[in-house]
Design an enzyme around this catalytic site. Structure first.
Site, PDB file in Angstrom:
ATOM      1  N   GLU A 156     -16.835  30.983  18.388  1.00 56.55           N
ATOM      2  CA  GLU A 156     -18.364  30.577  18.245  1.00 56.55           C
ATOM      3  C   GLU A 156     -18.671  29.645  17.182  1.00 56.55           C
ATOM      4  O   GLU A 156     -18.537  29.896  16.177  1.00 56.55           O
ATOM      5  CB  GLU A 156     -19.394  31.906  18.187  1.00 56.55           C
ATOM      6  N   GLU A 198     -13.468  37.327  18.698  1.00 53.63           N
ATOM      7  CA  GLU A 198     -14.716  36.452  18.592  1.00 53.63           C
ATOM      8  C   GLU A 198     -14.819  36.370  17.197  1.00 53.63           C
ATOM      9  O   GLU A 198     -14.697  37.183  16.257  1.00 53.63           O
ATOM     10  CB  GLU A 198     -15.845  37.269  19.280  1.00 53.63           C
ATOM     11  N   HIS A 247     -15.610  42.100  17.959  1.00 53.13           N
ATOM     12  CA  HIS A 247     -16.639  40.957  17.603  1.00 53.13           C
ATOM     13  C   HIS A 247     -16.490  40.661  16.020  1.00 53.13           C
ATOM     14  O   HIS A 247     -16.124  41.546  15.433  1.00 53.13           O
ATOM     15  CB  HIS A 247     -17.816  41.566  17.624  1.00 53.13           C
ATOM     16  N   ASP A 304     -17.162  33.458  14.207  1.00 51.73           N
ATOM     17  CA  ASP A 304     -18.238  32.394  13.992  1.00 51.73           C
ATOM     18  C   ASP A 304     -17.539  31.194  13.187  1.00 51.73           C
ATOM     19  O   ASP A 304     -16.908  31.538  11.942  1.00 51.73           O
ATOM     20  CB  ASP A 304     -19.266  32.882  13.247  1.00 51.73           C
ATOM     21  N   HIS A 329     -20.471  33.931   9.251  1.00 53.48           N
ATOM     22  CA  HIS A 329     -21.767  34.254  10.230  1.00 53.48           C
ATOM     23  C   HIS A 329     -23.019  33.533   9.875  1.00 53.48           C
ATOM     24  O   HIS A 329     -23.645  32.642  10.649  1.00 53.48           O
ATOM     25  CB  HIS A 329     -21.768  35.815  10.622  1.00 53.48           C
TER      26      HIS A 329
END
Ligand code: G3P
Ligand code: MG
Length: 250
Positions: free
Chosen positions: A118, A43, A16, A45, A58
């Protein structure tokens, strides 16, 4: 040969925000950290600077994870690249920068990391973010054996991504599963649903998989939860505890 997870050709355990809790989130150092631990998937952002350059971050604002302040959407890329995105986490990461999306892509390709990108638009930038990031991802990963998976809580960002790069797979992110989840997956032509782990059950997982979509659970930090979710049949987990729920956990 039949695969156990016919709707999820991607890594099963995903780090993450790059390196979970072991490196400053959404930095190149974080991606390297995960790779060095043996992770095959990360993952991260992505949102836009004020001059529309996709970067990894993020929050909508800079305070928590950099030495800057204010909204990312108001910052020029040249200013953003001067920020320190590592010191807040630990001195050993001082000087780590906010990476350009293109730099993260290069590192992923160079080290063999699969990416779950993301789309994390600043408020009001949903369409633009989906459009620009998908267009760049299409170019950056052209010819890749395993394309990145674009996910978002924003239907508008996913719609824009589909218009620019229909061939790149998409996943719908949600906390609680909305009543109209299947219609949204159909409408956006999504290959997977990414759900907050505490809103999943074996029945929900089976219902999503019955529509020929994968199920990813986020953000799973307790190994007992991870085992339970795997027993429920989820296809993949995103975790911060990358040393505990490692790449070979399941
Ligand atoms: O993509 C899963 C997870 O990253 C979604 O939540 O807030 O950590 O980006 P967040
Ligand atoms: Mg995220």
């Amino acid at each position: 040969m039949l695969t156990e997870r016919p709707y999820w050709p991607y890594p099963r355990i995903v780090a993450h925000r790059g390196g979970g809790l072991l490196a400053p989130e959404n930095t190149l150092a974080a991606l390297r950290y995960a790779r060095n631990l043996g992770f095959e998937g990360v993952e991260f952002d992505v949102k836009l600077t004020g001059d529309d350059v996709p970067v990894l971050l993020h929050d909508d604002t800079l305070e928590r994870t950099t030495d800057g302040s204010g909204a990312m959407a108001d910052m020029l890329f040249d200013v953003v690249t001067q920020l320190d995105a590592g010191s807040w986490f630990a001195n050993e990461f001082a000087g780590e920068s906010v990476p350009a999306f293109a730099a993260a892509s290069a590192l992923c390709k160079e080290t063999g990391l699969w990416a779950n990108i993301e789309l994390k638009p600043s408020p009001g930038e949903e369409h633009k973010t989906g459009r620009i990031v998908a267009r760049m991802a299409k170019l950056l990963w052209s010819g890749a054996a395993l394309p990145p998976l674009l996910s978002s809580f924003s239907l508008e960002a996913l719609k824009a991504a589909r218009s620019q790069a229909p061939e790149l797979p998409r996943a719908l992110l949600c906390n609680e599963i909305p009543d109209d989840w299947e219609a949204s997956l159909d409408q956006l032509d999504c290959v997977a649903m990414h759900v907050a782990f505490d809103h999943l059950s074996a029945e929900v997982v089976a219902a999503i998989q019955a529509t020929r979509r994968g199920v990813l659970a986020y953000t799973v930090n307790d190994p007992l939860d991870a085992v339970e979710l795997i027993e429920m049949g989820v296809d993949a987990l995103v975790t911060d505890q990358i040393d505990v729920i490692g790449p070979h956990f399941a």
